[in-house]
Design an enzyme around this catalytic site. Structure first.
Site, PDB file in Angstrom:
ATOM      1  N   ASP A 470       0.801  -1.213   0.000  1.00  0.00           N
ATOM      2  CA  ASP A 470       0.000   0.000   0.000  1.00  0.00           C
ATOM      3  C   ASP A 470       0.841   1.274   0.000  1.00  0.00           C
ATOM      4  O   ASP A 470       0.376   2.329  -0.422  1.00  0.00           O
ATOM      5  CB  ASP A 470      -0.910   0.032   1.231  1.00  0.00           C
ATOM      6  CG  ASP A 470      -1.854  -1.163   1.289  1.00  0.00           C
ATOM      7  OD1 ASP A 470      -1.737  -2.061   0.444  1.00  0.00           O
ATOM      8  OD2 ASP A 470      -2.714  -1.200   2.188  1.00  0.00           O
ATOM      9  N   GLU A 540      -5.320  -4.536  -7.270  1.00  0.00           N
ATOM     10  CA  GLU A 540      -6.300  -5.229  -6.431  1.00  0.00           C
ATOM     11  C   GLU A 540      -7.582  -4.422  -6.394  1.00  0.00           C
ATOM     12  O   GLU A 540      -7.586  -3.224  -6.131  1.00  0.00           O
ATOM     13  CB  GLU A 540      -5.768  -5.476  -5.018  1.00  0.00           C
ATOM     14  CG  GLU A 540      -5.333  -4.250  -4.239  1.00  0.00           C
ATOM     15  CD  GLU A 540      -4.936  -4.588  -2.809  1.00  0.00           C
ATOM     16  OE1 GLU A 540      -3.921  -5.278  -2.649  1.00  0.00           O
ATOM     17  OE2 GLU A 540      -5.642  -4.154  -1.879  1.00  0.00           O
TER      18      GLU A 540
END
Length: 878
Positions: A470, A540
């Protein structure tokens, strides 16, 4: 007599010398057997127990003959919790809320693992214990002696090698390993918000343990990489690397013998006493490493995944083989690039690849076996996907990567966001760079990356090392990573992060992780231009919850919690923002009608799953090459769950599974929800001549439009077939059936859509990282009130080499559409669903008068040997 006696003695001496010489020559000529016993993978014969209950220390536990009465038998690799579940000491943690009833205090102390190893003579010149995965630290005892302390063995992703040459003896040897659980701030494995946290925090010997035995020269970390001209791959130059170690106190002349691609070679190396050397051989030094007319490794859908094998041995001057290794590899080239919009794409062997993937989840207890892994990789291929993305675990065994090599599945391997957020790392983190901060922390994660790369770099399926998820790695850390990879694996590109970031070291990541992770209507993927829509590479994303079929819901929940939806359902959702089905249910209830029973919920859920999943994949397919790739988050789950899956934990496909399969057919027609057009796709790799037949039906199954369009499609082409346009309000729902009819071959599965007269509306101004919420839902309740269809069904089972095949013929002899027909194979006595199962197509709809034959195959273990039975149901079938 004296002279005769002397002559006889001389003759005997000559014969003895001749025999010795012949034996030595034979040893040199014969390379059939190593001079030392083979290495051992230590999987069976282990026992474990909490140190709080053991009552003795490592000296006693590591003595041969120590009694393990009261200990739990375990086969490695295994966590303590997995072993206790397998032995029956702990109730099924996958069912209901059993998991949260397991006391975590039981796993706060270290746990002992113990086994005995019988070593036959002759003893090896060198013996090493190799631990491929310890979570999180350990001390090791062998035959009453501590051979490694906890300080030496720390890190879940480290590989540890312990020299135990002087500790191993002939006969019984006792090995004891005391494993300490991870602590807050440790860089351990984790499931983030996908599943609950296992009570033992996945501690233990979670990967293989080996007793590595060699002669004085060891051959390790053998690596084969290739280089070739992608425009004219007539030859491929191989480079072979290896780590050689002379464990003796004498200099040794080493003869390396190798064989690859049908060619043999030899190479001489002189090693000094205790010398360790990185050996690099190229086709310049060894002409046999130039492979002519190489067979390239291709991902699924682009060619065959050809594999080669290198066999390499190291012999000493007396001809005895000291060590040997064999590795499988593929000849292929991976490149990445940024387009004019700074969007990153990938090419294999010079050919740009549309990444069609899913996020991989290891089992909650890290208890996947080889058969279950193969079942799942077969599912990846069956869905016409070509990629899985691993975040955090990198596989519990090499089997996952071996299967990906064989089936042509690309693997993105990388670290987890487990280390990037305080709630998961359980320690302070930097919002830009996560939790890896100090020099000591950078050292352990860099060493961990090195060990993982050395283990996995021969696998052609592994195409990218993702260095973070992330957030970005700290610049100093990214520099360390990239320097390391340039040294030990320049054959595949690293990716700094899986989110939109710009690194001061490597520039823009060129990928995105902008959601959504919750339900979105089909139009979203086509019309969104800022977040998760079909542009760039979305590493994702997905349309949120994907509840499993009825039988799986009943299997995962206690009967008293089947209906209505309650807190036990929530427990089997995700965590935090995804802790319940509220957003999914809002869409389901508004669009299809609020279910009054579990059976009604499960039936409508599969319709909703299919409708939500198909357009996500198809939007990226239709928008190629501006769209570079899509990874559905997730593909599978670590335990029985209601969120983020294309098939469930029991390996039962959902409606989303067959939505993905059909959306990713190499040759098909698709409906573009953005332009309201029908578009033909040819990803077969060759030109195709075909014709498209498009029909539009109203809610009464009346055909209001039919068009037939001849098509000549070039390889890779997307072409608009026709415009559907705005749908009139005369019918509450419209059915679009679009199919290609090929000449002289099988036609692809039809593309079938149910479309509302009035579409959903999104509230773009309220977009959050996980969802753009709807302002208004479309009304599709008419599909639940269709006139009944009349379907004639016949079927037959036929044995196959590893299971059975079922052939089903369906004929819709009535005037009304047969909507969303679900086909099932079950145990004839138990009624349990077969899994895995591979249908040509499922959750299908048949037009009036249509006849289709559908086939399914399933291995014998899909029903544990039980006789199969067939059943079906449909939304408007009696």
């Amino acid at each position: 007599m004296t002279m005769r006696r002397g002559a006889a003695v001389a003759m005997l001496g000559f014969l003895a010398t001749l025999a010795t010489t012949l034996t030595a020559c034979a040893a040199k000529l014969s390379n059939a057997a190593p001079a030392v016993p083979p290495s051992l993978t230590l999987r069976e014969g282990w026992y474990l127990r909490s140190s709080a209950d053991a009552g003795v220390d490592g000296v006693a536990i590591s003595q041969p003959g120590f009694s393990t009465a009261g200990w739990t038998a375990v086969t490695l690799p295994s966590t303590p919790l997995a072993a206790l579940v397998k032995s029956g000491e702990i109730r099924d943690p996958y069912h209901g809320r059993n998991l949260e009833a397991i006391p975590t205090a039981r796993f706060s102390a270290p746990w002992w693992y113990r086994t005995e190893i019988t070593v036959e003579e002759p003893l090896a010149a060198a013996s090493r214990l190799v631990f491929h995965g310890i979570n999180y630290s350990a001390e090791v005892w062998l035959n009453g002696h501590r051979v490694a302390s906890r300080d030496e063995l720390t890190g879940a992703f480290r590989r540890f090698e312990l020299d135990v040459t002087n500790n191993v003896r002939a006969g019984k040897n006792a090995l004891a390993v005391l494993v300490f659980p991870p602590q807050p701030g440790d860089f351990t494995v984790g499931f983030v918000d996908w599943t609950p946290e296992p009570p033992d925090l996945s501690m233990g010997l979670w990967r293989d343990v080996e007793l590595r035995r060699t002669g004085p020269v060891a051959l390790d970390d053998v690596f084969v990489r290739s280089d070739f001209d992608v425009a004219r791959p007539t030859t491929a130059a191989l480079t072979v690397e290896a780590r050689l170690f002379n464990s003796s106190q004498q200099a040794i002349a080493v003869l390396l013998r190798g064989e690859v691609a049908g060619a043999k070679f030899e190479h001489h190396v002189d090693l000094g006493p205790r010398e360790q050397r990185r050996l690099v051989l190229t086709s310049r030094e060894v002409p046999a490493l130039l492979v002519r007319s190489p067979r390239l490794w291709w991902p699924r859908g682009y060619g065959e995944p050809h594999l080669y094998r290198l066999e390499l041995s190291a012999a000493t001057a007396d001809g005895a083989v000291s060590d040997r290794q064999a590795v499988d590899f593929g000849i292929r080239k991976v490149t990445d690039s940024l387009d004019a919009k700074d969007q990153r794409g990938y090419a294999i062997n010079g050919k740009p690849i549309l990444i069609r993937g899913g996020g991989w989840a290891d089992d909650l207890l890290l208890a996947d076996d080889d058969r279950r892994l193969e079942d799942q990789i077969r599912y990846v291929a069956h869905m016409n996907l070509n990629t899985i993305r691993l975040e955090g675990f990198m596989g519990t065994t090499p089997k996952l990567f071996e299967l990906a090599d064989r089936y042509g599945i690309l693997v993105f391997v990388g670290y987890s966001c487990q280390w990037e957020w305080e709630e998961y790392l359980k320690a302070p983190v930097d919002k830009e760079y996560g939790g890896v901060d100090t020099p000591a922390e950078m050292e352990i994660v860099t060493a961990s990356l090195r060990d993982q790369v050395l283990e996995l770099r021969n696998h052609p399926s592994v195409v990218v090392w993702t260095l973070a998820s992330d957030v970005l790695p700290r610049p100093e850390l990214e520099q360390r990573y990239r320097k390391l990879l340039a040294e030990i694996d320049p054959s595949r590109p690293p990716l700094a992060a899986c989110s939109v970031r710009t690194s001061e070291v490597s520039g823009p990541t060129g990928v995105k992780m902008n959601g959504p992770y919750e339900w979105e209507p089909p139009e979203y993927w086509y019309v969104d231009k800022e977040h998760g829509g079909a542009f760039g590479f979305n590493t994702e994303t997905g349309p949120g919850a994907q509840p499993p079929v009825l039988a799986s819901i009943q299997r995962m929940l206690p009967r008293e919690h089947w209906w209505p939806i309650d807190e036990v359902w929530d427990y089997h959702s995700g965590r935090h923002k995804f802790a319940n089905l509220d957003r999914y249910r809002a869409a389901l209830d508004a669009r299809y009608g609020a279910p009054a029973s579990l059976e009604e919920f499960a039936r409508k859920a599969q319709v909703a799953n299919y409708e939500a999943m198909r357009p996500m994949f198809e939007a990226f397919v239709l928008h190629w090459p501006d769209a570079k790739g899509i990874v559905q988050w997730r593909m599978n789950t670590g335990w029985p769950e209601l969120f983020w899956q294309l098939y469930d934990w029991y390996l039962v496909p959902t409606g989303a599974f067959y939505a993905a399969r059909n959306a990713n057919q190499p040759l098909h027609v698709a409906y573009d929800y953005g332009t309201r057009a029908v578009v033909a796709v040819n990803d077969t790799g060759a030109p195709v001549r075909t014709r498209a037949v498009v029909r539009l039906l109203d809610a009464e199954s009346r055909e209001v439009r039919r068009e037939e369009v001849p098509l000549e499609l070039a390889a890779g082409e997307r072409r608009e077939v026709l415009q559907v346009g705005a749908l009139p309000a005369a019918s509450p729902v419209w059915f679009l059936d679009a199919r290609l009819v090929t000449e002289g071959g099988d036609s692809p599965a039809p593309s079938f859509y149910w479309l509302p007269a009035t579409a959903d509306q999104l509230d773009w101004g309220k977009t959050e990282w996980f969802q753009t919420p709807p302002r208004r839902f479309a009304d599709l309740k008419a599909v639940t009130r269709l006139p009944p269809a009349r379907l004639a069904v016949s079927h037959s089972f036929t044995p196959t080499a590893d299971g059975q095949q079922l052939e089903v013929t369906l004929h819709n002899g009535g005037d009304h559409l047969a909507f969303f027909v679900e086909l099932e194979i079950v145990g004839a006595k138990s009624g349990r669903l077969a899994a895995p199962v591979f249908w040509d197509d499922n959750y299908l709809s048949l037009l009036p008068g249509e006849r289709r034959t559908i086939r399914a195959t399933f291995p014998s273990h899909a029903l544990d040997g039980e006789a199969p039975a067939f059943r079906y149901r449909g939304m408007n079938l009696p």
